[in-house]
Design a protein around this motif. Sequence first.
Motif, PDB file in Angstrom:
ATOM      1  N   UNK A  48       0.779  -1.123  -0.048  1.00 36.07           N
ATOM      2  CA  UNK A  48       0.082   0.023   0.065  1.00 36.07           C
ATOM      3  C   UNK A  48       0.834   1.208   0.014  1.00 36.07           C
ATOM      4  N   UNK A  49       0.498   2.034  -0.865  1.00 32.11           N
ATOM      5  CA  UNK A  49       1.202   3.429  -0.849  1.00 32.11           C
ATOM      6  C   UNK A  49       0.073   4.514  -0.477  1.00 32.11           C
ATOM      7  N   UNK A  50       0.638   5.193   0.373  1.00 29.71           N
ATOM      8  CA  UNK A  50      -0.261   6.484   0.921  1.00 29.71           C
ATOM      9  C   UNK A  50       0.619   7.622   0.766  1.00 29.71           C
ATOM     10  N   UNK A  51      -0.076   8.673   0.276  1.00 29.04           N
ATOM     11  CA  UNK A  51       0.777   9.958  -0.086  1.00 29.04           C
ATOM     12  C   UNK A  51       0.212  11.349   0.673  1.00 29.04           C
ATOM     13  N   UNK A  52       1.120  12.100   0.987  1.00 30.36           N
ATOM     14  CA  UNK A  52       0.740  13.229   1.337  1.00 30.36           C
ATOM     15  C   UNK A  52       1.080  14.117   0.122  1.00 30.36           C
ATOM     16  N   UNK A  53      -0.153  14.966  -0.179  1.00 27.35           N
ATOM     17  CA  UNK A  53       0.090  15.938  -1.335  1.00 27.35           C
ATOM     18  C   UNK A  53       0.316  17.248  -0.914  1.00 27.35           C
ATOM     19  N   UNK A  54       1.499  17.636  -0.875  1.00 24.36           N
ATOM     20  CA  UNK A  54       1.755  19.079  -0.309  1.00 24.36           C
ATOM     21  C   UNK A  54       2.808  19.628  -1.412  1.00 24.36           C
ATOM     22  N   UNK A  55       2.620  20.745  -2.051  1.00 21.23           N
ATOM     23  CA  UNK A  55       3.460  21.242  -2.924  1.00 21.23           C
ATOM     24  C   UNK A  55       4.976  21.664  -2.549  1.00 21.23           C
ATOM     25  N   UNK A  56       5.903  21.126  -3.306  1.00 22.92           N
ATOM     26  CA  UNK A  56       7.340  21.683  -2.862  1.00 22.92           C
ATOM     27  C   UNK A  56       8.190  21.568  -4.308  1.00 22.92           C
ATOM     28  N   UNK A  57       9.221  22.497  -4.114  1.00 26.08           N
ATOM     29  CA  UNK A  57      10.062  22.075  -5.498  1.00 26.08           C
ATOM     30  C   UNK A  57      11.231  21.454  -4.868  1.00 26.08           C
ATOM     31  N   UNK A  58      11.791  20.300  -5.273  1.00 24.62           N
ATOM     32  CA  UNK A  58      13.042  19.723  -4.602  1.00 24.62           C
ATOM     33  C   UNK A  58      14.097  20.700  -5.306  1.00 24.62           C
ATOM     34  N   UNK A  59      15.250  20.534  -4.564  1.00 21.99           N
ATOM     35  CA  UNK A  59      16.303  21.654  -4.739  1.00 21.99           C
ATOM     36  C   UNK A  59      16.368  22.934  -4.467  1.00 21.99           C
ATOM     37  N   UNK A  60      15.402  23.343  -3.709  1.00 18.09           N
ATOM     38  CA  UNK A  60      14.983  24.708  -3.154  1.00 18.09           C
ATOM     39  C   UNK A  60      15.449  24.998  -2.196  1.00 18.09           C
ATOM     40  N   UNK A  61      16.518  24.145  -1.459  1.00 19.01           N
ATOM     41  CA  UNK A  61      17.125  24.575  -0.254  1.00 19.01           C
ATOM     42  C   UNK A  61      16.271  24.588   0.825  1.00 19.01           C
ATOM     43  N   UNK A  62      16.556  25.666   1.736  1.00 14.11           N
ATOM     44  CA  UNK A  62      15.905  26.047   2.931  1.00 14.11           C
ATOM     45  C   UNK A  62      14.435  26.602   2.764  1.00 14.11           C
ATOM     46  N   UNK A  63      14.229  27.090   1.637  1.00 12.28           N
ATOM     47  CA  UNK A  63      12.730  27.453   1.262  1.00 12.28           C
ATOM     48  C   UNK A  63      11.647  26.089   1.486  1.00 12.28           C
ATOM     49  N   UNK A  64      12.461  24.972   1.404  1.00 11.43           N
ATOM     50  CA  UNK A  64      11.404  23.749   1.441  1.00 11.43           C
ATOM     51  C   UNK A  64      11.350  23.265   2.846  1.00 11.43           C
ATOM     52  N   UNK A  65      12.033  23.805   3.799  1.00 19.99           N
ATOM     53  CA  UNK A  65      12.069  23.344   5.188  1.00 19.99           C
ATOM     54  C   UNK A  65      10.761  23.225   5.767  1.00 19.99           C
TER      55      UNK A  65
END
Length: 186
Positions: free
Chosen positions: A79-96
């Motif tokens: 089973x795969x359960x996903x949290x859908x929450x926008x974020x850009x990989x590689x954006x450093x501290x902005x994705x904290x």
Amino acid sequence: LDRDASRPAAATTHSSTIETMATVTSRRTDVLMLLSHAGAPDPRVSKEAETLHADGHRVHVLAWDRTGNHAPLEEGEFRIERLSAPSRGGSGLRQLSGFLRFWLWLVGRGRALRPGVVHAHDLDTFIPAYVLAKLLRIPLVFDSHELYREMQTGRMPAPALAAVGALERLAMRNSSRVIVVSHIAL
């Protein structure tokens, strides 16, 4: 667990997932895998989950859908359960803030699921996996898909690389078992 907590975890390469799980638990159990991406497709994760399922373990994957393009739930051999929450990989501290939200979700869902083993895929899921392992008193498998510190050399400042290296060492020392891509990581 079959090891003295004062000794570093035994390490293995990706090819021996069943042997690794067998050394962590001698019974069939629920395995909770943590991923910081949507998990579709990730052949490494799928192969490990399918192998564990074939050996009689129930596998539940918690994943982070950063784009919102994946189904929130997939049923199959695992089973795969996903949290859908926008974020850009590689954006450093902005994705904290996104990581903190994701980590809190992992710990909350993990506590509700009450697995017998928690399996952290990559360094960015080690912290919530460690928290779950301590809260639930269960074994932790740390699965290092790449040599992250080496991958980021030249892309991150030296203090950040030092922190990543310290976290990698902490993960290696505080996991019941470690799966690595190469013996170079040891």
